[in-house]
Write a protein that holds these residues in place. Sequence first.
Motif, PDB file in Angstrom:
ATOM      1  N   MET A  51       0.817  -1.410  -0.219  1.00  0.00           N
ATOM      2  CA  MET A  51       0.369  -0.320  -0.241  1.00  0.00           C
ATOM      3  C   MET A  51       0.652   1.636   0.129  1.00  0.00           C
ATOM      4  O   MET A  51       2.020   1.475   0.651  1.00  0.00           O
ATOM      5  N   ILE A  52       0.573   2.830  -0.489  1.00  0.00           N
ATOM      6  CA  ILE A  52       1.203   3.654  -0.248  1.00  0.00           C
ATOM      7  C   ILE A  52       1.153   4.046   0.734  1.00  0.00           C
ATOM      8  O   ILE A  52      -0.104   4.618   1.503  1.00  0.00           O
ATOM      9  N   VAL A  53       2.187   4.519   1.130  1.00  0.00           N
ATOM     10  CA  VAL A  53       2.113   4.821   2.887  1.00  0.00           C
ATOM     11  C   VAL A  53       2.195   6.553   3.067  1.00  0.00           C
ATOM     12  O   VAL A  53       1.683   7.054   3.171  1.00  0.00           O
ATOM     13  N   CYS A  54       3.212   7.431   2.006  1.00  0.00           N
ATOM     14  CA  CYS A  54       3.269   8.417   1.704  1.00  0.00           C
ATOM     15  C   CYS A  54       2.620   9.237   0.015  1.00  0.00           C
ATOM     16  O   CYS A  54       3.650   7.958  -0.761  1.00  0.00           O
ATOM     17  N   VAL A  55       1.565   9.497   0.104  1.00  0.00           N
ATOM     18  CA  VAL A  55       1.284   9.657  -1.473  1.00  0.00           C
ATOM     19  C   VAL A  55       2.224  10.908  -1.780  1.00  0.00           C
ATOM     20  O   VAL A  55       2.159  11.177  -3.191  1.00  0.00           O
ATOM     21  N   CYS A  56       2.347  12.125  -1.359  1.00  0.00           N
ATOM     22  CA  CYS A  56       2.980  13.257  -2.064  1.00  0.00           C
ATOM     23  C   CYS A  56       3.907  12.315  -2.600  1.00  0.00           C
ATOM     24  O   CYS A  56       4.669  13.043  -3.782  1.00  0.00           O
ATOM     25  N   LYS A  57       4.859  11.725  -2.021  1.00  0.00           N
ATOM     26  CA  LYS A  57       6.482  11.131  -2.713  1.00  0.00           C
ATOM     27  C   LYS A  57       6.356   9.480  -3.168  1.00  0.00           C
ATOM     28  O   LYS A  57       6.965   8.934  -3.997  1.00  0.00           O
ATOM     29  N   ARG A  58       4.844   8.751  -3.208  1.00  0.00           N
ATOM     30  CA  ARG A  58       4.410   8.033  -3.715  1.00  0.00           C
ATOM     31  C   ARG A  58       5.593   7.002  -3.062  1.00  0.00           C
ATOM     32  O   ARG A  58       6.070   5.976  -4.074  1.00  0.00           O
ATOM     33  N   VAL A  59       5.686   6.786  -1.436  1.00  0.00           N
ATOM     34  CA  VAL A  59       6.394   5.664  -1.024  1.00  0.00           C
ATOM     35  C   VAL A  59       5.712   4.906  -0.824  1.00  0.00           C
ATOM     36  O   VAL A  59       4.260   5.024   0.187  1.00  0.00           O
ATOM     37  N   SER A  60       5.767   3.178  -0.522  1.00  0.00           N
ATOM     38  CA  SER A  60       5.368   2.562  -0.457  1.00  0.00           C
ATOM     39  C   SER A  60       5.394   1.553   1.120  1.00  0.00           C
ATOM     40  O   SER A  60       6.790   1.732   1.599  1.00  0.00           O
ATOM     41  N   ASP A  61       4.772   0.673   1.983  1.00  0.00           N
ATOM     42  CA  ASP A  61       5.138   0.854   2.982  1.00  0.00           C
ATOM     43  C   ASP A  61       6.797  -0.493   2.937  1.00  0.00           C
ATOM     44  O   ASP A  61       6.766  -0.952   3.062  1.00  0.00           O
ATOM     45  N   ARG A  62       6.853  -1.379   1.343  1.00  0.00           N
ATOM     46  CA  ARG A  62       7.519  -1.890   0.909  1.00  0.00           C
ATOM     47  C   ARG A  62       8.439  -1.704   0.801  1.00  0.00           C
ATOM     48  O   ARG A  62       9.866  -2.237   1.441  1.00  0.00           O
ATOM     49  N   ASP A  63       8.356  -0.465   0.170  1.00  0.00           N
ATOM     50  CA  ASP A  63      10.054   0.814  -0.020  1.00  0.00           C
ATOM     51  C   ASP A  63      10.433   0.607   1.586  1.00  0.00           C
ATOM     52  O   ASP A  63      11.740   0.559   1.652  1.00  0.00           O
ATOM     53  N   ILE A  64       9.473   1.103   2.407  1.00  0.00           N
ATOM     54  CA  ILE A  64       9.860   1.415   3.462  1.00  0.00           C
ATOM     55  C   ILE A  64      10.369   0.579   4.534  1.00  0.00           C
ATOM     56  O   ILE A  64      11.846   0.521   5.724  1.00  0.00           O
ATOM     57  N   ALA A  65       9.597  -0.919   4.391  1.00  0.00           N
ATOM     58  CA  ALA A  65      10.297  -2.278   5.306  1.00  0.00           C
ATOM     59  C   ALA A  65      11.832  -2.352   4.694  1.00  0.00           C
ATOM     60  O   ALA A  65      12.837  -2.869   5.740  1.00  0.00           O
ATOM     61  N   ARG A  66      11.620  -2.405   3.463  1.00  0.00           N
ATOM     62  CA  ARG A  66      12.908  -2.972   2.372  1.00  0.00           C
ATOM     63  C   ARG A  66      13.700  -1.995   3.261  1.00  0.00           C
ATOM     64  O   ARG A  66      14.891  -2.587   3.788  1.00  0.00           O
ATOM     65  N   HIS A  67      13.652  -0.951   3.558  1.00  0.00           N
ATOM     66  CA  HIS A  67      15.202  -0.118   4.564  1.00  0.00           C
ATOM     67  C   HIS A  67      15.588   0.139   5.768  1.00  0.00           C
ATOM     68  O   HIS A  67      16.101  -0.336   5.795  1.00  0.00           O
ATOM     69  N   ALA A  68      14.172   0.213   6.258  1.00  0.00           N
ATOM     70  CA  ALA A  68      13.609  -0.569   7.530  1.00  0.00           C
ATOM     71  C   ALA A  68      14.871  -2.076   7.842  1.00  0.00           C
ATOM     72  O   ALA A  68      15.586  -2.176   8.786  1.00  0.00           O
ATOM     73  N   SER A  69      14.161  -2.756   7.398  1.00  0.00           N
ATOM     74  CA  SER A  69      15.219  -4.218   6.990  1.00  0.00           C
ATOM     75  C   SER A  69      16.620  -4.602   7.480  1.00  0.00           C
ATOM     76  O   SER A  69      17.290  -4.963   7.995  1.00  0.00           O
ATOM     77  N   ALA A  70      16.767  -3.492   6.081  1.00  0.00           N
ATOM     78  CA  ALA A  70      18.486  -3.143   6.410  1.00  0.00           C
ATOM     79  C   ALA A  70      18.793  -3.083   7.193  1.00  0.00           C
ATOM     80  O   ALA A  70      20.302  -2.444   7.127  1.00  0.00           O
ATOM     81  N   GLY A  71      18.281  -2.666   8.475  1.00  0.00           N
ATOM     82  CA  GLY A  71      18.986  -1.060   9.033  1.00  0.00           C
ATOM     83  C   GLY A  71      18.995  -0.342   9.455  1.00  0.00           C
ATOM     84  O   GLY A  71      19.350   0.812  10.132  1.00  0.00           O
ATOM     85  N   MET A  72      18.317   0.530   8.463  1.00  0.00           N
ATOM     86  CA  MET A  72      18.494   2.043   8.900  1.00  0.00           C
ATOM     87  C   MET A  72      16.654   2.456   9.734  1.00  0.00           C
ATOM     88  O   MET A  72      16.015   1.705   9.701  1.00  0.00           O
ATOM     89  N   ASP A  73      17.434   3.422  10.201  1.00  0.00           N
ATOM     90  CA  ASP A  73      16.129   3.964  11.150  1.00  0.00           C
ATOM     91  C   ASP A  73      15.718   4.815  10.191  1.00  0.00           C
ATOM     92  O   ASP A  73      15.398   5.211   9.405  1.00  0.00           O
TER      93      ASP A  73
END
Length: 80
Positions: free
Chosen positions: A1-23
């Motif tokens: 699902m799209i989390v950030c409509v303004c920048k068109r960022v999905s939960d998968r994009d965020i999850a991928r970065h978070a799983s890589a250890g990014m805060d």
Amino acid sequence: MIVCVCKRVSDRDIARHASAGMDFDDIQFELGIATQCGRCEDCARDVVERHRTAAAHHAHPQPALPLPSYRAIPIMLAAA
């Protein structure tokens, strides 16, 4: 699902970065989430927290049991 409509960022994009250890701050800088209207910040933070916790759990498995130490055992030979 799209989390950030303004920048068109999905939960998968965020999850991928978070799983890589990014805060959240690192992900915000990288993807631009919550930098325009800010409505996505709570949801984005939840996604980050969920996936960082899961990644940390998988990155630090239970420690292995210590191996027994083997010491030289003196062997007494019978006199011939």
